[in-house]
Design an enzyme around this catalytic site. Structure first.
Site, PDB file in Angstrom:
ATOM      1  N   ASN A 169      44.662  32.213  27.984  1.00  0.00           N
ATOM      2  CA  ASN A 169      45.693  31.253  27.557  1.00  0.00           C
ATOM      3  C   ASN A 169      45.167  30.083  26.717  1.00  0.00           C
ATOM      4  O   ASN A 169      45.902  29.522  25.907  1.00  0.00           O
ATOM      5  CB  ASN A 169      46.528  30.771  28.744  1.00  0.00           C
ATOM      6  CG  ASN A 169      45.724  30.082  29.806  1.00  0.00           C
ATOM      7  OD1 ASN A 169      44.489  30.157  29.809  1.00  0.00           O
ATOM      8  ND2 ASN A 169      46.383  29.398  30.717  1.00  0.00           N
ATOM      9  N   ASP A 230      31.358  42.962  35.891  1.00  0.00           N
ATOM     10  CA  ASP A 230      30.451  42.948  37.046  1.00  0.00           C
ATOM     11  C   ASP A 230      28.996  42.915  36.594  1.00  0.00           C
ATOM     12  O   ASP A 230      28.166  42.225  37.183  1.00  0.00           O
ATOM     13  CB  ASP A 230      30.671  44.183  37.928  1.00  0.00           C
ATOM     14  CG  ASP A 230      31.913  44.040  38.794  1.00  0.00           C
ATOM     15  OD1 ASP A 230      32.501  42.935  38.764  1.00  0.00           O
ATOM     16  OD2 ASP A 230      32.299  45.011  39.460  1.00  0.00           O
ATOM     17  N   GLU A 264      37.670  27.823  37.957  1.00  0.00           N
ATOM     18  CA  GLU A 264      38.983  27.201  37.770  1.00  0.00           C
ATOM     19  C   GLU A 264      39.989  28.334  37.782  1.00  0.00           C
ATOM     20  O   GLU A 264      40.076  29.097  36.830  1.00  0.00           O
ATOM     21  CB  GLU A 264      39.024  26.423  36.447  1.00  0.00           C
ATOM     22  CG  GLU A 264      38.095  25.223  36.403  1.00  0.00           C
ATOM     23  CD  GLU A 264      38.456  24.123  37.384  1.00  0.00           C
ATOM     24  OE1 GLU A 264      39.574  24.125  37.938  1.00  0.00           O
ATOM     25  OE2 GLU A 264      37.600  23.252  37.613  1.00  0.00           O
ATOM     26  N   CYS A 298      47.789  27.161  33.493  1.00  0.00           N
ATOM     27  CA  CYS A 298      47.389  27.026  34.895  1.00  0.00           C
ATOM     28  C   CYS A 298      48.104  25.850  35.535  1.00  0.00           C
ATOM     29  O   CYS A 298      48.476  25.884  36.698  1.00  0.00           O
ATOM     30  CB  CYS A 298      45.882  26.864  35.005  1.00  0.00           C
ATOM     31  SG  CYS A 298      45.240  25.529  34.003  1.00  0.00           S
ATOM     32  N   GLU A 391      52.506  33.012  41.393  1.00  0.00           N
ATOM     33  CA  GLU A 391      52.400  32.384  40.073  1.00  0.00           C
ATOM     34  C   GLU A 391      52.968  33.348  39.033  1.00  0.00           C
ATOM     35  O   GLU A 391      52.333  34.368  38.750  1.00  0.00           O
ATOM     36  CB  GLU A 391      50.904  32.148  39.845  1.00  0.00           C
ATOM     37  CG  GLU A 391      50.515  31.493  38.590  1.00  0.00           C
ATOM     38  CD  GLU A 391      48.977  31.411  38.408  1.00  0.00           C
ATOM     39  OE1 GLU A 391      48.532  30.435  37.836  1.00  0.00           O
ATOM     40  OE2 GLU A 391      48.240  32.338  38.795  1.00  0.00           O
TER      41      GLU A 391
HETATM   42  P1  NAP Z   1      41.935  36.928  34.384  1.00  0.00           P
HETATM   43  O1  NAP Z   1      42.647  38.200  34.295  1.00  0.00           O
HETATM   44  O2  NAP Z   1      41.336  36.524  35.682  1.00  0.00           O
HETATM   45  O3  NAP Z   1      40.807  36.967  33.252  1.00  0.00           O
HETATM   46  C1  NAP Z   1      39.983  35.868  33.020  1.00  0.00           C
HETATM   47  C2  NAP Z   1      38.717  36.332  32.355  1.00  0.00           C
HETATM   48  O4  NAP Z   1      37.983  37.170  33.252  1.00  0.00           O
HETATM   49  C3  NAP Z   1      38.922  37.165  31.097  1.00  0.00           C
HETATM   50  O5  NAP Z   1      37.937  36.821  30.166  1.00  0.00           O
HETATM   51  C4  NAP Z   1      38.710  38.582  31.601  1.00  0.00           C
HETATM   52  O6  NAP Z   1      38.305  39.483  30.589  1.00  0.00           O
HETATM   53  C5  NAP Z   1      37.594  38.356  32.584  1.00  0.00           C
HETATM   54  N1  NAP Z   1      37.405  39.411  33.580  1.00  0.00           N
HETATM   55  C6  NAP Z   1      38.252  40.350  34.011  1.00  0.00           C
HETATM   56  N2  NAP Z   1      37.662  41.117  34.972  1.00  0.00           N
HETATM   57  C7  NAP Z   1      36.421  40.641  35.142  1.00  0.00           C
HETATM   58  C8  NAP Z   1      35.337  40.978  35.994  1.00  0.00           C
HETATM   59  N3  NAP Z   1      35.405  41.967  36.874  1.00  0.00           N
HETATM   60  N4  NAP Z   1      34.210  40.244  35.914  1.00  0.00           N
HETATM   61  C9  NAP Z   1      34.106  39.225  35.046  1.00  0.00           C
HETATM   62  N5  NAP Z   1      35.105  38.857  34.214  1.00  0.00           N
HETATM   63  C10 NAP Z   1      36.254  39.547  34.265  1.00  0.00           C
HETATM   64  O7  NAP Z   1      42.899  35.717  33.947  1.00  0.00           O
HETATM   65  P2  NAP Z   1      43.845  35.620  32.679  1.00  0.00           P
HETATM   66  O8  NAP Z   1      44.990  36.560  32.841  1.00  0.00           O
HETATM   67  O9  NAP Z   1      43.040  35.692  31.431  1.00  0.00           O
HETATM   68  O10 NAP Z   1      44.357  34.123  32.805  1.00  0.00           O
HETATM   69  C11 NAP Z   1      45.434  33.779  33.642  1.00  0.00           C
HETATM   70  C12 NAP Z   1      44.954  33.164  34.923  1.00  0.00           C
HETATM   71  O11 NAP Z   1      44.046  32.112  34.636  1.00  0.00           O
HETATM   72  C13 NAP Z   1      46.073  32.516  35.712  1.00  0.00           C
HETATM   73  O12 NAP Z   1      45.929  32.838  37.066  1.00  0.00           O
HETATM   74  C14 NAP Z   1      45.852  31.017  35.480  1.00  0.00           C
HETATM   75  O13 NAP Z   1      46.389  30.207  36.483  1.00  0.00           O
HETATM   76  C15 NAP Z   1      44.382  30.957  35.389  1.00  0.00           C
HETATM   77  N6  NAP Z   1      43.950  29.761  34.668  1.00  0.00           N
HETATM   78  C16 NAP Z   1      43.345  28.764  35.382  1.00  0.00           C
HETATM   79  C17 NAP Z   1      42.954  27.604  34.753  1.00  0.00           C
HETATM   80  C18 NAP Z   1      42.306  26.502  35.517  1.00  0.00           C
HETATM   81  O14 NAP Z   1      41.608  25.721  34.882  1.00  0.00           O
HETATM   82  N7  NAP Z   1      42.465  26.418  36.811  1.00  0.00           N
HETATM   83  C19 NAP Z   1      43.170  27.449  33.382  1.00  0.00           C
HETATM   84  C20 NAP Z   1      43.772  28.492  32.685  1.00  0.00           C
HETATM   85  C21 NAP Z   1      44.156  29.648  33.345  1.00  0.00           C
HETATM   86  P3  NAP Z   1      39.366  40.556  29.981  1.00  0.00           P
HETATM   87  O15 NAP Z   1      40.366  39.754  29.237  1.00  0.00           O
HETATM   88  O16 NAP Z   1      38.520  41.408  29.114  1.00  0.00           O
HETATM   89  O17 NAP Z   1      39.958  41.292  31.142  1.00  0.00           O
END
Ligand code: NAP
Length: 503
Positions: A169, A230, A264, A298, A391
């Site tokens: 995002n 991983d 985060e 988020c 969420e």
């Molecule tokens: P996500 O699916 O958890 O992916 C985040 C990152 O992790 C991506 O770069 C993804 O790569 C990677 N990833 C996926 N599987 C992995 C693994 N097994 N090992 C290491 N990395 C891996 O999250 P998203 O859909 O991109 O983002 C939405 C989420 O982020 C929401 O839950 C939101 O609340 C949270 N968020 C939190 C914050 C905060 O600061 N608290 C800020 C923004 C967003 P790929 O894209 O290649 O799968």
């Protein structure tokens, strides 16, 4: 246009290259990963599917480049970061364009993300020079039983190789919020961008390349997280992981070794509305907080907890504003654009249908075309509905009516998340008590939750995270304290000349 001008060298035919050893490379896997445009649902870009051997190589280079980088004077590290920030801002247009195409972020907001990222890099360089340019000096005689025979000098040293994994995002902003503190602190950096957002990240990395950082210090490995994630997170060369995303972060935390983690993760930010609140202010903040970037933030307002006595009036005000939101392509700066993927849209729809089956009041008709979901306010949501707790990460906002402030606080605290929350009231004393009672990393008083400005501390409790972000906190997290103790044969007190005769 993305991949043209100064960015030509990052593209190989129709596939973007990955970055290793100061060069743009094509993976030996011969495979690529498609990036689907959320609006058209067609392949927009392709990136390399990097191999484990390529990860190993990048880690090896990162380890050795870090050793000389740590010896590079702090002012020189800052100078390079300022240079990268300027190049990034000068090239905001093609980078913003790729954000529009790969994550359907409205065009204006995409430009804002790039400019904000440049500012964050510069701020980090300035703050780093101050934080890291100072150490501590402790004297032993402050601790009982000790004479002044020990002088303790402390300073901050880098951790080594930092692995940065941002979410889709804010791919550019949340990447630089990890890259800049890591580099100013003397670490090397391996970036694994989100697949949706990878091309924007590759453009951003090229700005660091053009700034002239040493070879191997920064690398960018592309590929699906589910395939190489991983291997990256469990790699023995990694000394710190800074991750932003969803529940994946929880499983990474369980698998990672004995290294500092900055996590985060998700949130279910509550907006508690008291009877004396300025309801026009609340309604504007619910729109901004709940529906900006189609709720894919988020810190989006993800549940409204409003006192029953003012609920009808508030819902009417919010409904009137929802009716004015524009829905359509990000290129046209519509308020509501397609959510990031079909699976995300299906998940959101599942939450909506569950609420429908259990009797929530639909303030608008539910409408979806492909990944585009029209903004929806759900009134009279009850705790037995999934949307009260989960969420959606989409333009759907539940309203729960409460009969006491305690009920609101209890709902907020019963969540497994604890990122941010907000409270609206004109009574500052009540606001402080409620803020203290809410189990979240931050509480905003009379405004919607927000991560920025980027130098503010930003952290989640419970399943929302580990550690704290914000420029100072990130720099501190990516360093370790090192001490040197000077031991004197006899106690020595400043300005005390009495002992000199004994020398
Ligand atoms: P996500 O699916 O958890 O992916 C985040 C990152 O992790 C991506 O770069 C993804 O790569 C990677 N990833 C996926 N599987 C992995 C693994 N097994 N090992 C290491 N990395 C891996 O999250 P998203 O859909 O991109 O983002 C939405 C989420 O982020 C929401 O839950 C939101 O609340 C949270 N968020 C939190 C914050 C905060 O600061 N608290 C800020 C923004 C967003 P790929 O894209 O290649 O799968």
């Amino acid at each position: 246009m993305a991949g043209t001008g100064i960015f030509t060298e990052i593209l190989d035919g129709e596939v973007y290259k990955y970055y290793s050893d100061g060069e743009w490379k094509t993976s030996s896997s011969g495979k690529s990963v498609a990036i689907i445009n959320p609006s058209t649902r067609k392949t927009q870009y392709k990136v390399q599917a990097c191999t484990q051997e390529e990860v190993n190589k990048v880690m090896e280079l990162a380890k050795s480049a870090q050793k000389s980088w740590a010896k590079t004077p702090l002012w020189k590290r800052a100078e390079l970061l300022h240079k990268a920030a300027a190049i990034l801002k000068d090239n905001k247009t093609p980078i913003a364009e790729s954000l529009v195409k790969e994550i359907a972020k409205p065009a204006k907001d995409s430009v804002t993300e790039v400019v904000r990222s440049g500012d964050l890099i510069s701020y980090c360089a300035e703050e780093g020079v101050r934080i890291l340019g100072e150490g501590k000096f402790l004297l032993s005689d402050s601790f009982p039983g000790n004479e002044r025979t020990k002088y303790c000098l402390t300073s901050k040293i880098p951790l080594g190789v930092v692995l940065a994994i941002p979410p889709f995002n804010y791919p550019v902003n949340l990447a630089v919020s990890k890259i800049a503190p890591a580099l100013i602190a003397g670490n090397s950096l391996v970036l694994k961008p989100p697949t949706q957002g990878a091309v924007s990240c590759l453009h951003m990395v090229h700005c660091f390349h053009l700034a002239g950082f040493p070879k191997g210090l920064i690398s960018c490995i592309t590929g699906k997280g589910s395939e190489i994630g991983d291997f990256l997170t469990m790699h023995p060369a990694v000394n710190c992981i800074s991750f932003t995303g969803g529940d994946t972060g929880i499983s990474i935390s369980k698998k990672a070794g004995m290294i500092p983690l900055q996590m985060e993760l998700g949130g279910k930010d509550a907006c508690i509305v008291l009877e004396d609140a300025d309801l026009d202010l609340v309604a504007s903040n619910i729109i901004k907080g709940g529906f900006s970037y189609s709720g894919q933030r988020c810190t989006a307002v993800k549940v409204v907890l409003v006192m029953e006595s003012v609920a009808d009036e508030l819902v009417e005000k919010v409904k009137a504003k929802v009716a004015k939101l524009t829905v359509g392509p990000p290129e046209e700066n519509c308020d509501i654009t397609a959510v990031v993927s079909e699976s995300s849209a299906n998940f959101i729809e599942g939450l909506v249908m569950d609420a429908k089956d259990k009797g929530a009041t639909f303030c608008q008709e539910y409408k979806r075309e492909g990944n585009l979901i029209w903004p929806l306010l759900l009134d009279n949501v009850r705790p037995d509905m999934r949307i009260a707790w989960e969420e959606p990460f989409g333009p759907v906002l539940p309203v729960l009516r409460i009969n006491s402030v305690e009920e609101g606080i209890n709902h907020c605290n019963a969540s497994n998340f604890g990122l941010q929350g907000c409270v609206f009231t004109k009574d500052i004393n009540k606001a402080i008590l409620i803020s203290d009672a809410m189990e979240t990393g931050t509480v905003q008083i009379n405004s919607a939750p927000a991560r920025g400005p980027d130098h503010f501390p930003f952290q989640g409790l419970k399943d929302s995270g580990i550690g704290s972000q914000g420029v100072t906190n990130s720099i501190n997290l990516m360093t370790k304290v090192k001490t040197t103790v000077i031991n004197l044969p006899t106690p020595s007190y400043s300005m005390g000349h009495g002992f000199i005769s004994r020398l």
